[in-house]
Design a protein around this motif. Structure first.
Motif: not given
Ligand code: PRX
Length: 661
Positions: A453-454, A458-465
């Motif tokens: 999930v970006l 284009g950066d991966p979102v942290p858990d919870g994002g």
């Protein structure tokens, strides 16, 4: 997707680990994850050789020139051979392949693998007698009857790509799909049974083929006799299926094709009005379908009775009625009709009578069953069920819980499977013998698939994002292109992030890193698990002589997930007529019927609101977000970017009178 939507997702604490006895016999194991992580290509090569039989083995696994991929390219195989001959040759010809259940009560027929094999060989010969050869496209426009499977497999046997058009689509929709793929033959039926009565199909084919002075690519129409109703006939062009098959040679050698030979085209809605012909090829598609039928649906062909309730006209019917389960040699149920004909317990009666063990259906159906009440399934013995699957749209945690408890007797694992026409096969899902499933979450990418999930950058979102759901590595069943339009393929799927696949869904990672698919972030709607584009319906509305402009949005709906809501500006001549409230209501009906005629009944707007203006930005883009607020009876959001901010007041004020259906 607003922050609010993301934050509204509750933290879900309930988890359901697999029952130990299920886990002990499950095809999908925890080691698969480790194996795929350690050796991506090696893992897929192994699946390709485990689940598919190749007439010529491949030496190369993946060739990746983003965004174009080939899988197992120098291998050769035949998809139909894998679905039929393989099982007959292995001595399983007497196993039931299809328990067919027609909608009229008592109208049932079983087909063993040998019987299907016989029929498909004849059908392949009949098609070849009509000049269909390797590479020619055949359009299939049929109800949910075994001939649909036979027709698809006969095409695959010849290496002739099929283009199945959902039987609920209109003649217009059929026509565009026939033209786009230059189909040579159409396979249809006189009609089918739906909601307790025969409905015709062939007239739509006739209308599609005779279209002003346009020349059609179609030379012949093969017609299955299903209902026996009177059917108009064009001599020289039309042939009865049963006569053609009776006249055909009984044996046919399956034609080996290269792994990248086109298997089928299937049209799906995108953000523009023109449907996209999603092109799937043979080796990779078959591999991932069979692999997921095994590790996700946990099909044990020697003992299971599998039932996928999808229509053959959608990708789920392709991957999880025909190619996945049949490549494994499964026994399955095919049901022609609707769940409430002749009574609301029809599905559960089928589960009971046929001892169905695996059921794969859609959240919209589950919500409908919830509405009808749990006393209906309670009347039937459903103890044969051991696995439940869901597909097509996000499943609400409460619907998931109901499905597990009422249908699955609190004993069956539930797999929520995320995938798309474009992905060809399941991508994100629990493995039922491994994952501790969380109601409402599709969980994680299956072994061999890499999803993330970006954020916008284009950066991966942290858990919870939350952000955009993407696939970061190619996969065997991926679409190869949009038929005839490589540029559209690049722009649509690979344009947002370089070398990364994005096809329109928003998602959230929860605190454990599990994925929650939130639905589309583009102008595509999901009505009862079926994709429709807003533009497509807008174009249909504007093709009506009384309509000047139209904007369509998908509004939340308790049963169908989303419902089509249209805002329509009339041409000035029509406005005077509609001023009278009575006539306005009639016009709304007329427009709804018009959309059904242009696209098909599934596209019929739930609501049409006649308005004087539409909310537009200064650059002229319709702000659908605001219309969605109106359609969902919400406080209208920020209007500061509107060219004329009073428009929304006008729309809301106008809705008191004329309009909604
Ligand atoms: O929005 C997602 C939704 O259905 C879309 C794909 O639609 P289609 O190509 O018609 O294929 C449907 C059958 C695979 C996706 O972009 N979707 C599908 N499955 C799920 C889902 N949304 C949430 N959860 C799912 N399990």
């Amino acid at each position: 997707m607003s922050e609010q939507t993301l934050e509204n997702l509750l933290k879900e604490d309930r988890t359901f680990p697999p029952p130990p006895e299920f886990a002990a016999h499950a095809n999908g194991t925890a080691e698969l994850y480790a194996q795929a992580d350690a050796d991506f290509e090696g893992c897929w090569a192994e699946q390709a050789r485990t689940y598919v039989t190749w007439s010529k083995d491949f030496t190369q696994v993946l060739d990746w020139n983003p965004p174009f991929a080939t899988w197992f390219a120098d291998g050769e195989l035949n998809a139909c051979w894998n679905a039929l001959d393989k099982h007959v040759e292995a001595g399983n010809g007497d196993r039931v392949a299809i328990h067919f259940i027609g909608e009229p009560e008592g109208d049932t027929k079983d087909y063993t693998y040998s019987e299907l094999h016989d029929q498909v060989q004849r059908a392949a010969n009949a098609l070849s007698a009509l000049g269909v050869g390797t590479g020619d496209t055949v359009a299939i426009y049929l109800p949910m009857i075994p001939e649909a499977v036979i027709a698809m497999l006969a095409c695959a046997r010849l290496g002739a790509p099929h283009s199945v058009v959902f039987g609920g689509f209109s003649s217009e929709a059929l026509r565009t799909r026939i033209d786009d793929a230059s189909a040579k033959v159409v396979i249809t039926a006189d009609g089918g049974y739906r909601r307790g009565k025969p409905s015709s199909l062939k007239p739509a084919v006739d209308a599609a083929l005779v279209h002003g002075d346009d020349v059609t690519s179609v030379t012949n129409v093969l017609v299955v006799r299903r209902t026996g109703q009177d059917t108009a006939w064009t001599d020289g062009r039309d042939l009865w299926w049963h006569e053609a098959l009776a006249a055909a040679e009984p044996t046919h050698e399956a034609v080996p094709v290269g792994a990248e030979h086109p298997l089928f085209i299937l049209y799906t809605s995108g953000t523009t009005g023109k449907p996209k012909g999603i092109l799937h090829t043979t080796g990779g598609f078959l591999t991932q379908c069979a692999y997921t039928s095994s590790v996700v649906h946990d099909v044990h062909p020697e003992s299971d009775v599998y039932w996928c309730t999808a229509d053959i006209g959608w990708v789920t019917g392709h991957s999880y009625i025909v190619y996945g389960p049949m490549t494994l040699g499964a026994t399955q149920v095919i049901y022609e009709g609707t769940p409430d004909t002749p009574h609301q317990g029809r599905f559960w009666e089928i589960v009971q009578d046929y001892g169905v063990t695996i059921l794969y259906t859609a959240p919209t159906a589950i919500r409908t069953f919830m509405k009808w009440g749990e006393e209906i399934p309670a009347k039937f013995d459903m103890s044969s069920l051991r696995l439940l699957g869901s597909v097509g749209e996000p499943i609400n945690p409460e619907a998931w819980m109901w499905y597990r408890r009422v249908i699955g007797g609190d004993r069956c694992p539930v797999v929520d499977t995320w995938w798309q026409t474009e992905t060809g096969a399941i991508m994100i899902s629990p493995l039922p013998g491994v994952s501790a499933a969380v109601p409402g979450s599709a969980m994680r990418a299956i072994p061999g698939i890499v999803a993330d999930v970006l954020d916008e950058a284009g950066d991966p979102v942290p858990d919870g994002g939350g952000g955009y759901l993407v696939i970061t590595k190619p996969w065997p069943a991926m679409l190869r292109t949009v038929y005839g339009d490589d540029q559209r393929y690049k722009d649509t799927y690979w344009g947002r992030y370089d070398g990364v696949y994005f096809a329109g869904d928003g998602a959230k990672k929860d605190v454990d890193g599990d994925i929650w698919v939130l639905g589309r972030v583009d102008d595509v709607m999901n009505i009862s698990g079926h994709r429709l584009s807003t533009t497509e319906i807008e174009s249909a509305l504007v093709s009506h002589p009384k309509v000047a402009e139209a904007a369509v949005v998908g509004a939340a709906d308790v049963t169908t997930g989303q419902a089509v809501c249209a805002f329509v500006i009339l041409r000035s001549e029509a406005v005077e007529e509609a001023d009278d409230v009575g006539e306005g209501a009639e016009l709304v009906q007329e427009l709804r019927t018009h959309v059904a005629r242009e696209i098909g009944p599934i596209a019929k707007p739930r609501q049409i609101m006649i308005v004087e203006e539409l909310p537009k930005t200064r650059s002229g883009k319709i702000m659908r977000r605001l219309l969605r607020d109106v359609a969902e009876n919400r406080e209208v959001g920020d209007v500061t970017t509107l060219a004329d901010s009073s428009v929304m007041d006008l729309i809301k004020a106008g809705l008191g009178g004329t309009g909604s259906s």
